[in-house]
Scaffold this active site. Structure first.
Site, PDB file in Angstrom:
ATOM      1  NE  ARG A 131      12.454   1.613  32.310  1.00  0.00           N
ATOM      2  CZ  ARG A 131      12.786   0.848  31.250  1.00  0.00           C
ATOM      3  NH1 ARG A 131      13.226  -0.371  31.433  1.00  0.00           N
ATOM      4  NH2 ARG A 131      12.634   1.296  30.022  1.00  0.00           N
ATOM      5  CE1 TYR A 185       1.230   0.818  54.626  1.00  0.00           C
ATOM      6  CE2 TYR A 185       2.284  -0.103  52.680  1.00  0.00           C
ATOM      7  CZ  TYR A 185       1.526   0.891  53.276  1.00  0.00           C
ATOM      8  OH  TYR A 185       1.083   1.939  52.535  1.00  0.00           O
ATOM      9  CG  ASP A 239       9.234  -4.225  55.361  1.00  0.00           C
ATOM     10  OD1 ASP A 239       9.982  -3.364  55.873  1.00  0.00           O
ATOM     11  OD2 ASP A 239       8.234  -3.935  54.672  1.00  0.00           O
ATOM     12  CE  LYS A 274       6.625   4.891  55.413  1.00  0.00           C
ATOM     13  NZ  LYS A 274       6.433   3.580  54.849  1.00  0.00           N
TER      14      LYS A 274
END
Ligand code: LCS
Length: 396
Positions: free
Chosen positions: A59, A112, A186, A211
């Site tokens: 992490r 989005y 973004d 994507k």
């Protein structure tokens, strides 16, 4: 060999970030481990204190993630990068790091759907307020800025209408008002092959790596790119403590693999989209095509300036109602009815029904998203076959 910023994009997408590994494997090994062995308690303590560079726990960092983070930082021209479990993981980890209760965000109104929901509904519960405005007219930003503005946030081209926002103008206005404001872009729809927002004055880039960056439809992932100090905070506060949205080593491996062909894929996505947009524009069943490559598309000149090509995304309206449109596109056979974008397969969806169903009817209208709008993520198939699929459906 050390890969530097003067190397070309293709060279960097293949070699940047790579480290010679002990067994000499060409491909980056998948360090599928949650934790790392220390030599001693003293060594572990030094790692925790930041006095020794060793890995601690995935992490907080992992060699498979490090390689892909360095590659993305190089491609975006940023100092540092943080991998996250998803685009929303990247967005939330970075925004939670930048914001505190009482702060304000100014965001474009076309986003989005889940980003919109986070900004419009969820942050509000924690005392962070978002003002939405149309940033394609940067003058609107001047009216919206206040002393509490900490973040300006937008996508360009916007999901799903492909509206173009001038990064340099927006960043210029925000920083002239207050240099401490962080301008977030973004860059999912472009990838760094088409657009590098940091060079245009933005402070933070977020990505859904699900994507184009990965490009093969088999991963959920995200990235944040910024300066060293902000990425360190995003790592040690945003991701470590607030979201825990860590990318898996296997997904890092797949994304690093996908990135090696990013330029080739983007070129084909762009070429195919150009052909399909032109075909749709000439079709009698089509009433409007949203594609930044058309000279009469609002923002075309800005797109030409800040993007290398016009991207692989198109939106289209037909001379049919929302339901008729849905029934028509159900008949596509090659193109797939699916959300997500940037995959090898051409993906077709209806935003009002799917990706942007977090918007109310009124909010859709305010954001310029028509209810019958269809979004096409143009894939890597032969353009003629994609066109033939639409032609068969539209002839009915
Ligand atoms: N930013 C943009 C511009 C996006 O399009 C998406 C997802 C995200 C962030 C979030 O990334 P994720 O967490 O899904 O990796 N967009 C989707 C879309 O248009 N269809 O399905 C997901």
């Amino acid at each position: 060999m050390k890969i530097e910023s003067h190397h070309g994009f293709a060279t960097r997408q293949i070699h940047a970030g790579k480290e010679k590994n002990p067994k000499g494997a060409l491909a980056t090994p998948i360090y599928q481990t949650s934790t790392f062995e220390f030599d001693s308690v003293k060594h572990g303590g030094a790692c925790f204190a930041g006095e020794s560079e060793g890995y601690i726990y995935t992490r907080l960092g992992n060699p498979s993630l490090k390689v892909v983070e360095k590659k993305i930082a190089s491609l975006e021209g940023g100092e540092a990068c943080l991998a996250a479990a998803s685009g929303m993981g990247a967005i939330s980890s970075s925004l939670w790091t930048a914001l505190s209760s009482g702060d304000e965000i100014i965001a474009d109104e076309t986003l989005y759907g889940c980003t919109y929901s986070l900004l419009a509904h969820q942050f509000r519960r924690f005392g962070i307020v978002t003002t939405f405005c149309d940033l394609s007219d940067p003058g609107n930003l001047r009216d919206a800025l206040t002393e509490r503005t900490k973040v300006v946030y937008f996508e360009t081209p916007c999901n799903p209408t492909l509206k173009i926002i001038d990064i340099e103008s927006v960043a210029g206005i925000a920083h002239a008002y207050n240099p401490a404001i962080k301008v977030f872009v973004d860059n999912t729809f472009c990838s760094p092959y088409l657009q590098t927002p940091l060079a245009a004055g933005a402070d933070v880039i977020v990505h859904s790596a699900t994507k184009y960056l990965n490009g093969h439809g088999d991963v959920i992932g995200g990235f944040v790119v910024s300066d060293e100090a902000f990425i360190a905070d995003c790592t040690m506060i945003g991701l470590k403590d607030l979201t825990g949205a860590v990318m898996s080593p296997f997904n890092a491996y797949l994304i690093e693999r996908g990135l090696k062909t990013l330029d080739l894929r983007m070129e084909k996505h762009c070429s195919n989209a150009e052909k399909i947009a032109r075909y749709l524009l000439g079709h009698p069943a089509v009433t409007r095509v949203y594609y930044p490559g058309f000279e009469d598309f609002p923002g075309h000149e800005t797109a030409k300036r800040q993007m290398r090509r016009f991207g692989g995304m198109i939106a289209v309206e037909f001379n049919m109602s929302r339901d008729e449109t849905a029934a028509a596109i159900d008949n596509l056979e090659l193109c797939v009815i699916a959300v997500s974008l940037g995959d090898a397969e051409t993906l077709v969806e209806q935003p009002a029904t799917m990706t942007h169903s977090t918007y109310s009817g009124e909010e859709l209208k305010a954001s310029g998203i028509s209810e019958s709008l269809v979004r096409i993520s143009v894939g890597l198939e032969d353009a003629e076959d994609i066109i033939a699929d639409f032609e068969r459906v539209l002839r009915r």
